[in-house]
Design a protein around this motif. Structure first.
Motif, PDB file in Angstrom:
ATOM      1  N   ARG B  16       0.831  -1.217   0.000  1.00 28.38           N
ATOM      2  CA  ARG B  16       0.000   0.000   0.000  1.00 28.38           C
ATOM      3  C   ARG B  16       0.859   1.259   0.000  1.00 28.38           C
ATOM      4  N   HIS B  17       1.953   1.231   0.771  1.00 28.78           N
ATOM      5  CA  HIS B  17       2.812   2.413   0.842  1.00 28.78           C
ATOM      6  C   HIS B  17       3.350   2.772  -0.543  1.00 28.78           C
ATOM      7  N   GLU B  18       3.812   1.750  -1.254  1.00 32.10           N
ATOM      8  CA  GLU B  18       4.398   2.025  -2.565  1.00 32.10           C
ATOM      9  C   GLU B  18       3.335   2.512  -3.545  1.00 32.10           C
ATOM     10  N   ARG B  19       2.137   1.910  -3.442  1.00 32.39           N
ATOM     11  CA  ARG B  19       1.080   2.307  -4.379  1.00 32.39           C
ATOM     12  C   ARG B  19       0.651   3.749  -4.116  1.00 32.39           C
ATOM     13  N   LEU B  20       0.461   4.071  -2.816  1.00 26.84           N
ATOM     14  CA  LEU B  20       0.069   5.445  -2.480  1.00 26.84           C
ATOM     15  C   LEU B  20       1.152   6.445  -2.898  1.00 26.84           C
ATOM     16  N   SER B  21       2.409   6.061  -2.696  1.00 28.05           N
ATOM     17  CA  SER B  21       3.496   6.964  -3.083  1.00 28.05           C
ATOM     18  C   SER B  21       3.467   7.242  -4.569  1.00 28.05           C
ATOM     19  N   LEU B  22       3.175   6.193  -5.321  1.00 28.46           N
ATOM     20  CA  LEU B  22       3.123   6.346  -6.773  1.00 28.46           C
ATOM     21  C   LEU B  22       1.954   7.248  -7.168  1.00 28.46           C
ATOM     22  N   THR B  23       0.812   7.044  -6.498  1.00 28.46           N
ATOM     23  CA  THR B  23      -0.379   7.828  -6.830  1.00 28.46           C
ATOM     24  C   THR B  23      -0.186   9.302  -6.519  1.00 28.46           C
ATOM     25  N   TRP B  24       0.374   9.596  -5.319  1.00 25.18           N
ATOM     26  CA  TRP B  24       0.456  10.976  -4.856  1.00 25.18           C
ATOM     27  C   TRP B  24       1.816  11.609  -5.151  1.00 25.18           C
ATOM     28  N   GLY B  25       2.692  10.886  -5.812  1.00 24.23           N
ATOM     29  CA  GLY B  25       4.028  11.405  -6.063  1.00 24.23           C
ATOM     30  C   GLY B  25       4.063  12.407  -7.207  1.00 24.23           C
ATOM     31  N   ASP B  26       5.213  13.081  -7.321  1.00 22.00           N
ATOM     32  CA  ASP B  26       5.425  14.026  -8.407  1.00 22.00           C
ATOM     33  C   ASP B  26       6.280  13.374  -9.476  1.00 22.00           C
ATOM     34  N   PRO B  27       6.177  13.862 -10.704  1.00 18.25           N
ATOM     35  CA  PRO B  27       7.090  13.366 -11.737  1.00 18.25           C
ATOM     36  C   PRO B  27       8.519  13.669 -11.315  1.00 18.25           C
ATOM     37  N   PRO B  28       9.479  12.867 -11.748  1.00 22.34           N
ATOM     38  CA  PRO B  28      10.865  13.088 -11.320  1.00 22.34           C
ATOM     39  C   PRO B  28      11.490  14.263 -12.058  1.00 22.34           C
ATOM     40  N   GLY B  29      12.651  14.683 -11.548  1.00 20.11           N
ATOM     41  CA  GLY B  29      13.467  15.654 -12.286  1.00 20.11           C
ATOM     42  C   GLY B  29      13.073  17.088 -12.049  1.00 20.11           C
ATOM     43  N   ILE B  30      13.791  17.967 -12.759  1.00 17.66           N
ATOM     44  CA  ILE B  30      13.620  19.408 -12.574  1.00 17.66           C
ATOM     45  C   ILE B  30      12.223  19.833 -12.998  1.00 17.66           C
ATOM     46  N   LEU B  31      11.676  19.185 -14.034  1.00 19.10           N
ATOM     47  CA  LEU B  31      10.326  19.527 -14.484  1.00 19.10           C
ATOM     48  C   LEU B  31       9.317  19.192 -13.385  1.00 19.10           C
TER      49      LEU B  31
END
Lengths: 344, 643
Positions: B16-31
């Motif tokens: 669940r932690h990984e799934r939630l992180s993926l859902t609420w995460g930001d795209p990587p990098g400077i953008l």
């Protein structure tokens, strides 16, 4: 009110404040040496609220220190979830009592303020000495109006008043907002362009009192001071009679040359000397400049050296001032200064 | 392929932690940095940016103190000095105090304290940060190029008008107001909606943490006060740019009107800065007295009362303008009345401390400083409320002393307390003890050394905003003492900065709840994950971590493979429905660039309003254009709801 004022002075801090305000040969610009009924009443209000403030501060800190000392622990205890209801009830009553006391104190301050405010408007006279004061960037235009236009006096930065009689200043501004403030005499009043305003006061003690613009008005706000010179009615009348005369004719060749420099140079484009060809109202009226104690809005003493320095490079003394530099030759400058000093 | 399939169908192996992180995460990098809509990232940016402006404003204060340290000093001329004091006031009020006390703290902590996954309107939130920082940069770039405003932080016309301040200096000031107030208004709306609609089930309004109450009341004050200053500064800039003459007395305008409009904002403004401070004080006192705060209802109602009365006292900034006695006395009464709710708060805090089991840690020493400093400021406020006395001390150093005592006492002391209190939550590490004490004592002693003597100077006739003073006034020695105090304060802040850098790397690991406090932000890990709570909490009391039942239920049925959140009712926080929060996007950043172009361009030509509107329209369209992914997700929920 006097009684309260003296009582409150027993407080140590009050004494320190008082001493601090008395030290040195400071020009008189402090609310702690009132010389008229208005500033005296305001000082009374100050000591009244000051005593209350000291008392409140001490009481609150007694309770805070008590709380800190009382049940202090050095580890993190589990929270007390169900405080004793009887104790909570008791504390609630105390909070309500404290709030009630607060209300009483506030009403006391309000009452004292309203009474003092009313007193500020109480100085009325059918026949006050009327003086008009206009703020300029960065000097004060002062007029003593008269029904006879030839007796109308215009001067600058020094306001002569007779002691012991009501005085009204009719104020206004010629450019931006200024604020007229001579703390020994009366509280301040803003001079707002488009609005006129009247300041009533009375001075009971002869002397010279300094005042200063208190509303930020641009570059030289710091150098916009003035003097109120309170003197006996006889001396005041003598001064006023002298000011009503036009400038005397030059008594010798040097002074005549100085007048010539004034009239043929840039001076007369901004200044007036009644009795000569100079009649512009941009800068201060110089008809009796020699009788003033200071120049440049109480920035410099009025002596030949300061005047010469001011005339040749005012920007070095008051950067941003409206007066341009005047690169005169030595003899011209000396003659001009001598002429201006002769205008008593 | 939709995100739904992306996360749940293609990655069944994730916990669940990984799934939630993926859902609420930001795209990587400077953008991704520019795309984020996470309230904690945005909140941290608000905090760091506002703190940098605090340092810049403080640097200007030190320069002023150097200039005033002796009479007739030639360190700074009037032109530089006038710019510096205007920049100091404007920076501290508009770029530090409000963005820090209101925007930064509420954006970071309110969603955590009400148990939400993000702030409401997260894209607007990102936008509000960029608009704020661009406004601040514009003002400071102008200052560096010698075009800093020099008319005081309240910029009274006619001095700030076209006749007396030609050039662009005052325009940059007026436009900075537009930037920062736009940002403040946006955050106000977000905070009100976050608190009213996204509280954890069970957190009825009478269980809302007092800090959140403070920020909501502040938000409502922002919503009513800030339009007044945007209006007055816009009218001023129109006077300057297109000759509207609103405030020009020689063309029938009125200079006094500006003062009414400005202070109708300006006085609520100080409560906008101070009320979050009271929220911090209540929070820290409860945590370290080891009990629920005494008189919750009284505290909340006092804050509400302060919010109302704060709108009825503005004329006490204008007592010297010569209004009729009756109206002045009315505003004296109103100004004294505001002492009552503040008094009630003080009494409740004392009762809490008196009946609690006091545990004295770093955050508490700042609360002690608050009681000392703010109380003095409040008491000199009584003097300023009395009209005749105000005529003496108005616009003198007495007032300078007063408002530094209330603003630093009411905001900066609680704020430093809040830094020590919440730093472990934000970074996961504790701030160092020794440097913390050094910081407090240097700052506290330096503060009183700087500002207490100013009372005496004011009474002895020294007006504010003068760049120098004559030797014979004998103000020199006291001024020199104050300058030494200012340097001590500066050293204290340096100790704090050193502590932050040091502790951020090497500090003691904090754990989820180092203070044993009771509000929801301590229920999650330190620092919190990007989705805030693994299990969305429910609430069984005012201090849920203390009062929740051992078998307190959690919220289930909220999808974790898309940004679904629970919406609850305003009063009792009963679940109402589910909705989707928007995903990260670059559009708020681009919109803020377009808005910045319009605002700055309009200083130079009115045509900027016309042509500048085109990029704003384009970027706003991009912002609200639904993406394929979002449409898929919404369809998915429709199916779920119909099932």
């Amino acid at each position: 009110m006097n009684l309260f004022r003296h009582n409150s002075r027993v407080f140590g801090i009050a004494a320190i404040l008082w001493l601090a305000s008395c030290g040195g040969q400071q020009p008189q610009q402090t609310m702690f040496r009132p010389v008229g009924p208005m500033s005296a009443r305001i000082e009374g209000l100050w000591w009244f609220i000051f005593a209350i403030a000291v008392a409140v501060f001490v009481i609150v800190w007694i309770f805070l220190a008590g709380a800190a000392a009382r049940r202090r622990v050095h580890e993190q205890l589990p929270p007390e979830l169900n405080p004793d209801p009887a104790r909570e009830q008791r504390y609630l009553r105390r909070v309500m009592v404290a709030t009630g006391i607060t209300l009483v104190v506030l009403f006391a301050i309000l009452g004292h303020t309203v009474v003092t405010s009313k007193y500020m408007n109480s100085l009325q006279s059918k026949n006050p000495v009327t003086i008009q004061v206009y703020g300029h960037q960065w000097w004060w235009e002062v007029q003593y109006p008269n029904d006879d236009a030839s007796l109308w006096v215009t001067t600058a930065n020094e306001i002569h008043v007779p002691v012991g009689v009501p005085i009204v200043l009719q104020t206004g501004s010629r450019d931006v907002i200024h604020s007229f403030w001579a703390p020994n005499i009366q509280g301040k009043r803003d001079l707002i362009p488009g609005h006129s305003s009247a300041i009533w006061f009375q001075v009971d003690k002869e002397g010279t009192y300094r005042g200063q613009c208190a509303e930020f008005c641009g570059h030289q706000h710091a150098h916009m001071a003035f003097y109120i010179i309170a003197e006996s009615p006889e001396k005041f009348q003598a001064w006023l009679d002298q000011q009503r005369k036009p400038a005397p004719d030059p008594a010798n060749a040097t002074l005549a040359h100085g007048k010539d420099v004034f009239e043929k140079g840039t001076c007369m484009m901004c200044h007036t000397i009644r009795g000569t060809n100079a009649g512009s109202h941009v800068g201060p009226d110089l008809t009796h400049i020699g009788s003033r104690t200071s120049i440049a809005a109480a920035t410099l003493p009025n002596n030949p050296g300061a005047l010469a320095g001011w005339i040749s490079d005012p920007q070095a003394i008051k950067p941003g001032v409206r007066m341009p530099p005047n690169p005169l030759t030595g003899p011209d400058l000396q003659a001009l200064v001598a002429y201006l000093q002769s205008l008593k | 392929m939709s995100t739904v399939e992306n996360i749940s169908a293609t990655t069944p192996h994730l916990d669940r932690h990984e799934r939630l992180s993926l859902t609420w995460g930001d795209p990587p990098g400077i953008l991704g940095w520019f795309m984020t809509v996470n309230h904690k990232r945005v909140g941290k940016r608000f905090m760091i940016t506002a703190f940098i402006f605090f340092l810049l404003g403080g640097l200007l204060a030190v320069l002023m103190r150097l200039q005033l340290s002796r009479p007739e000093n030639h360190f700074l001329g009037p032109d530089k000095y006038n710019q510096i004091f205007t920049m100091h006031g404007s920076t501290m009020m508009f770029l530090f105090a409000v963005p820090m006390m209101f925007e930064a703290l509420s954006v970071y902590f309110v969603p955590l304290m009400v148990g939400a996954r993000n702030i409401a309107f997260p894209r607007l939130n990102a936008f509000s940060y960029y608009v704020y920082v661009f406004g601040g940069i514009m003002l400071w770039v102008a200052f560096v190029y010698n075009a800093g405003p020099d008319v005081g932080w309240f910029a009274y016309p006619p001095l700030s008008g076209p006749a007396f301040t030609p050039g662009k200096r005052a325009d940059f000031w007026a436009q900075m107001i537009t930037f920062t107030e736009l940002s403040g208004l946006a955050v106000a709306v977000e905070v009100v909606v976050t608190v009213m609609k996204t509280r954890a089930p069970g957190m009825s309004l009478n269980r809302l943490p007092i800090f959140c109450w403070a920020e909501v009341i502040t938000s409502l004050m922002v919503i009513f006060a800030m339009p007044a200053v945007m209006l007055s500064s816009t009218m001023l800039i129109m006077d300057r740019l297109i000759a509207t003459h609103f405030f020009n007395p020689s063309e029938g305008g009125d200079a006094l009107l500006y003062q009414h409009m400005f202070w109708f904002f300006g006085h609520p403004e100080v409560y906008i800065i101070f009320i979050p401070g009271t929220g911090i004080v209540s929070t820290i006192i409860a945590a370290f007295s080891r009990r629920k705060v005494f008189g919750y209802t009284a505290l909340v109602l006092s804050t509400v009362a302060t919010g109302f009365i704060g709108f009825g006292v503005w004329v006490h900034h204008m007592f010297a303008t010569g209004l009729p006695q009756l109206s002045e006395n009315f505003f004296t009464a109103a100004s004294l009345m505001i002492v009552v709710p503040t008094g009630v708060q003080f009494f409740c805090w004392i009762a809490t401390l008196w009946s609690g089991r006091l545990h004295f840690e770093l955050p508490m020493q700042w609360i002690g400083g608050f009681f000392f400093v703010f109380l003095i400021g409040g008491l000199t406020g009584l003097m300023l409320a009395a009209v005749p006395l105000d005529w003496q001390v108005h616009d003198t150093y007495f007032v300078v002393a007063h408002f530094h005592y209330v603003l630093l006492g009411g905001a900066v002391f609680p704020l430093f307390g809040a830094f020590y209190y919440w730093f472990p939550k934000i970074t996961g590490r504790m701030l160092g003890e020794a440097l913390g004490k050094l910081h407090f004592w240097l700052f506290f002693i330096g503060f009183n050394l700087t500002f207490f003597p100013m009372h005496i100077l004011g009474l002895r006739g020294m007006p504010r905003r003068i760049y120098t003073y004559p030797v014979e006034m004998h103000w020199g020695s006291v001024n020199a003492l104050e300058s030494i105090g200012a340097i001590l304060m500066g050293l204290g802040v340096l100790a704090f900065i050193w502590n932050v850098f040091q502790s951020n790397r090497f500090g003691r690991i904090a754990g989820a709840d180092p203070w044993g406090a009771g509000t929801l932000e301590w229920a999650t890990t330190s620092p919190p994950p990007n989705y805030n709570f693994l299990d969305l909490p429910t609430v069984g009391g005012r201090e849920p971590l203390w009062e929740n039942a051992p078998d307190q239920p959690i919220v289930t049925g909220v999808r974790e493979d898309m940004r679904e959140v629970l919406v609850t009712r305003p009063m009792d926080a009963e679940p109402e429905h589910l909705t989707l929060y928007p995903s990260p996007t670059i559009w708020p950043f681009l919109t803020s660039l377009a808005v910045t172009g319009l605002f700055i361009g309009s200083i130079f030509t009115p045509w900027a309003v016309v042509w500048g509107a085109i990029p704003v329209a384009i970027t706003l369209t991009g912002w609200f254009w639904p993406t394929k992914k979002e449409t898929e997700e919404k369809k998915e929920i429709e199916v779920w709801e119909n099932r």
